[in-house]
Design an enzyme around this catalytic site. Structure first.
Site, mmCIF file in Angstrom:
data_model
loop_
_atom_site.group_PDB
_atom_site.id
_atom_site.type_symbol
_atom_site.label_atom_id
_atom_site.label_comp_id
_atom_site.label_asym_id
_atom_site.label_seq_id
_atom_site.Cartn_x
_atom_site.Cartn_y
_atom_site.Cartn_z
ATOM 1 N N ASP A 30 0.852 -1.195 0.000
ATOM 2 C CA ASP A 30 0.000 0.000 0.000
ATOM 3 C C ASP A 30 0.889 1.247 0.000
ATOM 4 O OD1 ASP A 30 -2.109 1.744 0.334
ATOM 5 O OD2 ASP A 30 -2.351 1.328 2.470
HETATM 6 C C1 SPV Z 1 -6.778 1.752 4.136
HETATM 7 O O1 SPV Z 1 -7.654 0.950 4.433
HETATM 8 O O2 SPV Z 1 -6.140 1.657 3.093
HETATM 9 C C2 SPV Z 1 -6.444 2.850 5.031
HETATM 10 C C3 SPV Z 1 -6.632 2.705 6.451
HETATM 11 O O3 SPV Z 1 -5.925 3.823 4.544
HETATM 12 S S1 SPV Z 1 -5.160 2.160 7.104
HETATM 13 O O4 SPV Z 1 -4.728 0.990 6.426
HETATM 14 O O5 SPV Z 1 -5.416 1.933 8.518
HETATM 15 O O6 SPV Z 1 -4.187 3.242 6.941
HETATM 16 MG MG MG Z 2 -5.245 3.604 2.637
#
Ligand code: SPV
Ligand code: MG
Length: 586
Positions: A76
């Site tokens: 991510d």
């Molecule tokens: C996501 O779900 O991608 C978020 C929330 O941004 S977190 O992963 O907690 O940052």
């Molecule tokens: Mg996110």
């Protein structure tokens, strides 16, 4: 894909704002593809709230960057392009009807963000949440990952740019504060909240990866005061992934308007997938894994396959209706022309009579064709039809041959006499008819004398209309009152052309009547001297006498029978000739 929860972008987009305005805590669940979207959209549980029985469900869908990226096997870190994210977003929107909140990561630079806002709003998304970090961001939950915050004024400018391109009042841009994640503290978070609110943002999300909700509760307390001081009301959002013991009721009381369960469906699926994969490996078979898996049927039901099956059945009942051609008898009326071969194998302008019939059926989507053979059966040839044999063809009529094929009748069928050529459009019209029994009948005999030497299957309509120049007929009125060869021609209104359709109910009525006749009748039955001479028209008359409705489809010409040698001459004139070289490929 299920079509059950379709909605239009403009119907969906404003729903989230309305939910917030109604004052209850909006509950959003993560989705990362179509099926997890359907789950977030549809799963419900029954429960109680005080003494009230209630049904709990999610109000909205969170399209997470973490789970969308992970679903594609990526970290991510904004490495998945916006186009790819938009693909997932549209995939989910196509099968859901609840409002969607999109995780917009940093939103890119202001130009990128404008396009993001424009495309999400157009797609029907309700909210984009953008975080105040520098592109490319790192996920917020991993301890020790680089977390570089954006200058708050630079970020505020990006928000303004986004707000300026938005076209409806329904769409919202929410600013996500990463101060508690990056370790810059509560004061920084509050200072940033104020800057973003003044820039025109529609709400604030406060993020935290603490196990304890204390810091987000403290923020909520200050946020209330901030809103009061600024004289505005803007929603507050939280993501309780790490401080997961807090109840929704407490979040609501603290002033939160939206709670996002941000990654649970992907994490649940991941765990189940690993366990299932290992179970198969350990057992060297998949029996044990079944207990870990949903039944395939549940998946089919969820994604709409069972609906498709039902619809296919309905349209199949119109397209792939079985056709039965009773073609067992010899053709004495043909003289020497058909002395040594079945009538179906007679040549009509370069093609066999049977192949010409098959073509007319195939053109109408009818491919399940059964031909009942008898006389010179070894000569019967054609591709893609089923031949079944009636060895006793000399002891019966076409109706006995027809009933040899009863196993192909269960879902209804079309019967076509083996000596009939019809225009393609007549079969098409017959396919449109919904009654249980429909005979195709020609009204030409109202205008032409019967041909000497030909045996006609005369029909008397129950709807005896005046033979006026102008007339309107309704299908339901068109029923047969009499059918047979011995009806006086001047009484007949029509002639049966040898083409008929039976629904499954019509088949039951046909078989029931036939079996009853075989069991109970000796000697003369209708026009037949005895049951072995009992013909299709006798069976229909017997059904009419027993009170079954026999409808007709009226045509005027458009067919011919190959009954006498001169009929072949006529057919050869009417059909474009097919030379032998074409024959091989047609
Ligand atoms: C996501 O779900 O991608 C978020 C929330 O941004 S977190 O992963 O907690 O940052
Ligand atoms: Mg996110």
């Amino acid at each position: 894909m299920t079509l059950q929860h379709r909605t239009l972008p403009e119907q969906r987009r404003g729903k989230l704002k309305q939910q917030i305005q109604q004052g209850h805590l909006v509950r959003a669940l993560e989705s990362h593809n179509g099926i997890s979207g359907i789950i977030a959209d549809t799963v419900k549980v029954e429960g109680t709230e005080g003494s009230q029985e209630v049904v709990f469900e999610f109000d909205a869908i969170w399209e997470s960057s973490l789970t969308d990226s992970a679903g594609k096997g990526h970290p991510d870190i904004e490495v998945i392009s916006f186009d790819s994210r938009l693909h997932t977003i549209n995939e989910i929107l196509a099968v859901t009807h609840k409002p969607m909140i999109v995780d917009g990561d940093t939103g890119g630079d202001p130009n990128n963000f404008e396009y993001m806002v424009s495309k999400l709003e157009r797609a029907g998304v309700s909210v984009v949440i953008v975080e105040d970090k520098v592109f490319p961001k790192r996920n917020s939950l991993e301890a020790g990952a680089n977390q570089t915050l954006e200058d708050p004024h630079v970020f505020a400018h990006k928000i303004k740019r986004g707000k300026a391109v938005q076209m409806t009042d329904d769409f919202m841009i929410i600013a996500r504060l990463e101060s508690l994640i990056a370790g810059t503290g509560m004061r920084d978070a509050l200072k940033r909240a104020e800057i973003y609110l003044e820039a025109g943002v529609d709400g604030i999300m406060i993020h935290s990866k603490s196990k304890d909700p204390a810091e987000i509760l403290e923020f909520a307390h200050h946020y209330r005061e901030l809103k009061k001081r600024l004289g505005i009301e803007r929603p507050l959002v939280c993501v309780p992934t790490t401080y997961n013991s807090i109840q929704e009721e407490e979040l609501k009381a603290a002033g939160f308007n939206v709670v996002i369960y941000a990654n649970h469906l992907l994490r649940a699926a991941y765990k189940a997938m690993i366990q299932t994969a290992k179970t198969i490996l350990s057992n060297q078979r998949c029996l044990e894994a079944d207990a870990l898996c949903a039944p395939v049927k549940d998946i089919f039901a969820t994604v709409g396959f069972l609906e498709v099956k039902e619809k296919d059945k309905q349209s199949e009942s119109n397209t792939n209706i079985p056709v039965i051609i009773p073609a067992a008898g010899d053709a004495p009326s043909m003289g020497t022309v058909a002395a040594d071969r079945p009538r179906s194998m007679l040549d009509i302008a370069g093609k066999t009579l049977l192949d010409r019939q098959i073509k007319a059926l195939n053109v109408n989507g009818l491919n399940d064709i059964t031909v009942v053979t008898g006389f010179q059966k070894e000569q019967m040839k054609s591709e893609s039809v089923r031949f079944i044999d009636n060895a006793d063809y000399r002891q019966g009529s076409e109706v006995h041959s027809l009933l040899r094929a009863r196993e192909y009748m269960t879902n209804g069928f079309i019967m076509l006499y083996s000596d009939i050529l019809v225009e393609f459009g007549i079969i098409d019209k017959l396919l449109d008819r919904k009654e249980d029994i429909v005979l195709v009948v020609d009204n030409s005999i109202q205008y032409h004398e019967p041909v000497p030497g030909k045996v006609h299957d005369f029909v008397v309509s129950a709807n005896r209309r005046q033979q006026s120049r102008r007339n309107i007929n309704f299908d339901f009125q068109n029923t047969v009152s009499k059918i047979g060869k011995r009806i006086a021609p001047e009484l007949a209104t029509h002639e049966f052309v040898g083409l008929a359709r039976f629904s499954p109910t019509g088949v039951d009525q046909l078989i029931q009547t036939f079996e009853d006749c075989v069991e109970n009748f000796q000697g003369k039955v209708q026009e037949a001297e005895n049951m072995s001479k009992f013909r299709f028209t006798d069976l229909i008359q017997e059904m009419i006498d027993r009170g079954f409705n026999v409808h007709y489809l009226e045509i005027h010409k458009g067919w011919l029978e190959v009954h006498l040698p001169e009929d072949i001459e006529l057919a050869n004139e009417l059909f474009p000739h097919q030379n032998p070289s074409q024959l091989a490929t047609s």
